[in-house]
Design a protein around this motif. Structure first.
Motif, PDB file in Angstrom:
ATOM      1  N   TYR A  37       0.839  -1.204   0.000  1.00 17.98           N
ATOM      2  CA  TYR A  37       0.000   0.000   0.000  1.00 17.98           C
ATOM      3  C   TYR A  37       0.874   1.255   0.000  1.00 17.98           C
ATOM      4  N   GLU A  38       1.975   1.206   0.771  1.00 18.03           N
ATOM      5  CA  GLU A  38       2.896   2.348   0.798  1.00 18.03           C
ATOM      6  C   GLU A  38       3.544   2.548  -0.562  1.00 18.03           C
ATOM      7  N   THR A  39       3.841   1.448  -1.255  1.00 20.10           N
ATOM      8  CA  THR A  39       4.445   1.546  -2.580  1.00 20.10           C
ATOM      9  C   THR A  39       3.536   2.295  -3.544  1.00 20.10           C
ATOM     10  N   LEU A  40       2.220   2.067  -3.440  1.00 20.61           N
ATOM     11  CA  LEU A  40       1.246   2.758  -4.287  1.00 20.61           C
ATOM     12  C   LEU A  40       0.719   4.040  -3.652  1.00 20.61           C
ATOM     13  N   ALA A  54      -3.973   4.961  -8.687  1.00 21.18           N
ATOM     14  CA  ALA A  54      -2.626   5.152  -8.149  1.00 21.18           C
ATOM     15  C   ALA A  54      -1.590   4.481  -9.038  1.00 21.18           C
ATOM     16  N   TYR A  55      -1.922   3.282  -9.531  1.00 18.58           N
ATOM     17  CA  TYR A  55      -0.971   2.558 -10.390  1.00 18.58           C
ATOM     18  C   TYR A  55      -0.700   3.340 -11.670  1.00 18.58           C
ATOM     19  N   PHE A  56      -1.756   3.797 -12.345  1.00 18.17           N
ATOM     20  CA  PHE A  56      -1.554   4.514 -13.600  1.00 18.17           C
ATOM     21  C   PHE A  56      -0.805   5.824 -13.377  1.00 18.17           C
ATOM     22  N   ALA A  79       3.197  -4.511  -6.859  1.00 16.50           N
ATOM     23  CA  ALA A  79       2.192  -4.151  -5.855  1.00 16.50           C
ATOM     24  C   ALA A  79       0.803  -4.097  -6.476  1.00 16.50           C
ATOM     25  N   TYR A  80       0.722  -3.535  -7.677  1.00 15.66           N
ATOM     26  CA  TYR A  80      -0.586  -3.449  -8.356  1.00 15.66           C
ATOM     27  C   TYR A  80      -1.106  -4.837  -8.725  1.00 15.66           C
ATOM     28  N   GLU A  81      -0.200  -5.711  -9.173  1.00 11.71           N
ATOM     29  CA  GLU A  81      -0.607  -7.066  -9.559  1.00 11.71           C
ATOM     30  C   GLU A  81      -1.267  -7.798  -8.391  1.00 11.71           C
ATOM     31  N   ILE A  82      -0.744  -7.584  -7.198  1.00  9.70           N
ATOM     32  CA  ILE A  82      -1.280  -8.278  -6.020  1.00  9.70           C
ATOM     33  C   ILE A  82      -2.540  -7.594  -5.506  1.00  9.70           C
TER      34      ILE A  82
END
Length: 417
Positions: A37-40, A54-56, A79-82
């Motif tokens: 979550y922090e990564t995104l 957030a990913y885009f 992170a987005y994949e999971i």
């Protein structure tokens, strides 16, 4: 009976004769369920739509083809994949990375998830260090003038700081979770793991106090909407964890004159037909307070509209003033451009003498047709709405007539003698 080793999620190397060593991860520490979550740059209660947005947003910034960091981009993608997969997200929220780090996932991508996010795999014997506590986001509304000129504002934040030393939670023995055994029927029991209520899953407890701190938030020239200004380690202190960050999220206020996209600005201008043909002068106040005069070149014509060459769509007529847009972030001496979209207002009616003068002055005057009013039909035009196109005539009545005809045909039978 239960299909596995009891209390396996609490497995650790010390005590118990190693009978719990086959657990998930074999560590006494509670699983890290916040890193992705922090990564995104999200909170744990983020919706699926928040995750996608957030990913885009982050992938555009950190993509290697756009000068971003390849490893950071790989972290964002993983992170987005999971988190975009409901089942994987559920496993991660419960077990951390170990819950999703199977052979069919990260291993096939050539990099272990633990190595990616913590700088070392599970089997290399290196400590991953303390987990990071949650970050706090504060929106800050900023005018377009402040984003153009830059500004420093002082904002006070209240945070919790630890008093004295943290202690291991006695209720869960520092594991952050407890196991409950419940009877679900005659001779049948089940065991459930839940977050320790005493330490809220941290494994440690400590006394805290509230502290007020004033932060100087520097808004740089050219910053954008939703951009983040981060103060590292200024969130609430949490026992046994690295202190999270305080993030100020820029919320750009709407401006009465300018619209912004990237480093470019857009204004709209209504002009008369006279101004469109003969020229005009327009004075505006720019975002830094300068008085800027915008004018047409001698003989320049402002058209009513233009056609986009690629899509064929009809668009407003656009002109541009170079280097009068927003300063670029990190290089404020390089500015975007100022675009002007025009709307030409036509007069509602002209007097006969004016029409006569215009016929003489303007090119391509109408050549009147020669005809005998007694031999032709003359019609005058009225203002219309294109949305009514196709709705003229007695459409509904004709449909009723057609329906009646069909009924009559269907009711006729041939009489045979």
């Amino acid at each position: 009976m239960f299909g596995g080793i009891p209390f396996e999620h609490f497995a650790h190397g010390g005590g118990g004769g190693g009978s719990f060593g086959g657990g998930r991860g074999g560590s006494a520490e509670p699983p890290d369920t916040t890193k992705l979550y922090e990564t995104l740059e999200l909170e744990k209660d983020a919706t699926a739509k928040d995750i996608k947005k957030a990913y885009f947003r982050l992938s555009k910034v950190h993509h290697p083809d756009k000068g971003g960091d390849a490893h950071k981009f790989k972290e964002i993608s993983a992170a987005y994949e999971i988190l975009s997969d409901p089942e994987k997200r559920k496993q991660y929220d419960e077990y951390g990375l170990e819950g999703v780090d199977d052979e069919g996932g990260a291993q096939q991508r050539g990099e272990d998830l633990f190595s990616m996010f913590f700088g070392g795999g599970r089997g290399n014997g290196r400590a991953r260090g303390p987990r990071k506590g949650p970050s706090v986001n504060h929106p800050i509304k900023v005018s377009l003038e402040d984003l153009y000129n830059g500004k420093t504002v002082k904002l006070a934040v209240n945070r919790k700081v630890i008093i004295g030393d943290a202690k291991e939670c006695e209720k869960c023995n520092g594991r952050g979770a407890i196991m409950e055994v419940r009877q679900i029927g005659p001779g049948m029991i089940t065991q459930m793991q839940r977050t320790c209520p005493s330490c809220q899953g941290q494994g440690n407890t400590a006394k805290t106090k509230s502290e007020r701190q004033v932060l100087e938030v520097h808004i740089e020239k050219g910053m954008k909407h939703e951009q983040k200004i981060t103060f590292r380690g200024m969130a609430d202190e949490t026992p046994g964890m690295e202190t999270g960050d305080v993030n100020f999220i820029i919320q750009e206020k709407e401006h009465e004159l300018f619209k912004r996209k990237g480093a470019d600005l857009l204004v709209t201008k209504d002009i008369s037909l006279n101004q469109a043909l003969t020229g005009f002068t327009w004075k505006i106040k720019h975002l830094d307070g300068r008085q800027v005069v915008i004018k047409t070149r001698p003989g320049q014509i402002i058209e009513c509209e233009t056609t986009d060459a690629e899509s064929g769509r009809t668009l407003p007529y656009i002109t541009m003033v170079k280097d009068e847009g927003m300063p670029s972030l990190g290089n404020p001496f390089v500015k975007g451009n100022l675009y002007i979209a025009f709307h030409v207002k036509f007069p509602q009616k002209l007097e006969p003498d004016v029409i006569k003068q215009l016929r003489m002055i303007l090119p391509d005057a109408d050549i009147e047709e020669e005809y005998d009013p007694e031999q032709v039909e003359e019609h005058f035009m009225d203002v219309a709405d294109l949305r009514h196109f196709g709705k003229g005539g007695a459409v509904s009545q004709q449909s009723e007539y057609d329906s009646d005809d069909e009924d009559r045909q269907g009711g006729v039978q041939c009489q045979q003698s």
